[in-house]
Scaffold this motif. Structure first.
Motif, PDB file in Angstrom:
ATOM      1  N   GLU A 172     -30.134  33.606   3.630  1.00 42.11           N
ATOM      2  CA  GLU A 172     -30.047  32.248   3.076  1.00 42.11           C
ATOM      3  C   GLU A 172     -29.280  31.346   4.046  1.00 42.11           C
ATOM      4  O   GLU A 172     -28.279  31.760   4.631  1.00 42.11           O
ATOM      5  N   LEU A 173     -29.743  30.112   4.178  1.00 36.75           N
ATOM      6  CA  LEU A 173     -29.085  29.143   5.044  1.00 36.75           C
ATOM      7  C   LEU A 173     -27.685  28.848   4.527  1.00 36.75           C
ATOM      8  O   LEU A 173     -27.511  28.483   3.369  1.00 36.75           O
ATOM      9  N   HIS A 198     -34.066  25.004  13.298  1.00 39.77           N
ATOM     10  CA  HIS A 198     -32.615  24.754  13.341  1.00 39.77           C
ATOM     11  C   HIS A 198     -31.933  25.752  14.288  1.00 39.77           C
ATOM     12  O   HIS A 198     -31.115  25.372  15.131  1.00 39.77           O
ATOM     13  N   TYR A 199     -32.292  27.013  14.165  1.00 40.90           N
ATOM     14  CA  TYR A 199     -31.732  28.067  15.014  1.00 40.90           C
ATOM     15  C   TYR A 199     -32.071  27.820  16.483  1.00 40.90           C
ATOM     16  O   TYR A 199     -31.197  27.915  17.352  1.00 40.90           O
ATOM     17  N   ILE A 209     -35.590  26.516   9.125  1.00 42.78           N
ATOM     18  CA  ILE A 209     -34.468  27.359   9.536  1.00 42.78           C
ATOM     19  C   ILE A 209     -34.684  27.871  10.959  1.00 42.78           C
ATOM     20  O   ILE A 209     -33.753  27.862  11.778  1.00 42.78           O
ATOM     21  N   ILE A 246     -25.371  30.909  10.901  1.00 45.06           N
ATOM     22  CA  ILE A 246     -26.338  30.066  10.203  1.00 45.06           C
ATOM     23  C   ILE A 246     -26.788  30.695   8.894  1.00 45.06           C
ATOM     24  O   ILE A 246     -26.901  30.017   7.878  1.00 45.06           O
ATOM     25  N   LEU A 247     -27.080  32.003   8.929  1.00 45.61           N
ATOM     26  CA  LEU A 247     -27.642  32.695   7.771  1.00 45.61           C
ATOM     27  C   LEU A 247     -26.686  33.757   7.238  1.00 45.61           C
ATOM     28  O   LEU A 247     -26.033  34.441   8.010  1.00 45.61           O
ATOM     29  N   SER A 252     -25.871  24.123   7.747  1.00 39.60           N
ATOM     30  CA  SER A 252     -26.931  23.252   8.248  1.00 39.60           C
ATOM     31  C   SER A 252     -26.437  22.285   9.317  1.00 39.60           C
ATOM     32  O   SER A 252     -27.242  21.632   9.963  1.00 39.60           O
TER      33      SER A 252
END
Length: 132
Positions: free
Chosen positions: A93-94, A57-58, A54, A88-89, A97
């Motif tokens: 929690e993601l 990804h960010y 995560i 994103i969150l 994606s």
């Protein structure tokens, strides 16, 4: 207090050590990108590797948005960094994606902000002309 304590713990760790630290009954997952450190505090039973993904990804989304993100980008545009994180969150929690979807949402938000600025500017001009 929390930031000072955590930064002291994380910054003193060697580069070869893992990116997980036990802290006050939680786990802190961190990742260093050049001079930037990204940290997330998670419960003991959460998956550390998922959190590392995560964070990555960010950072990839920040890189795309700012073009090789740096500390000054985050300092002067912290509201955009938080907005991206919120896309994103949700509740830790993601939620999204897809980098492409996040990029589209950010572009739409930027467009709304620009439109609002233009409208505010034109309203200011109308008020200024009316009060002459």
């Amino acid at each position: 207090m929390v930031i000072r304590e955590l930064s002291g713990v994380i910054l003193t760790r060697g580069p070869k050590l893992c990116n997980f630290v036990e802290w006050r009954g939680f786990k802190v997952v961190y990742k260093r990108y050049a001079s930037l450190y990204f940290c997330m505090c998670i419960d003991q039973d959460d998956n550390e590797l998922e959190i590392l993904e995560i964070i990555h990804h960010y950072v990839e989304i920040l890189d795309r948005y700012f073009g090789s993100v740096c500390e000054l980008d985050l300092i002067f545009n912290f509201h955009k960094a938080y907005y991206i994180l919120d896309e994103i969150l949700i509740a830790g929690e993601l939620q999204e994606s897809s980098k492409k979807t996040v990029a589209l949402l950010i572009a739409a938000q930027d467009s709304l902000v620009e439109t609002a600025k233009e409208q505010a500017g034109s309203i200011s001009n109308i008020i200024a002309q009316a009060t002459k």
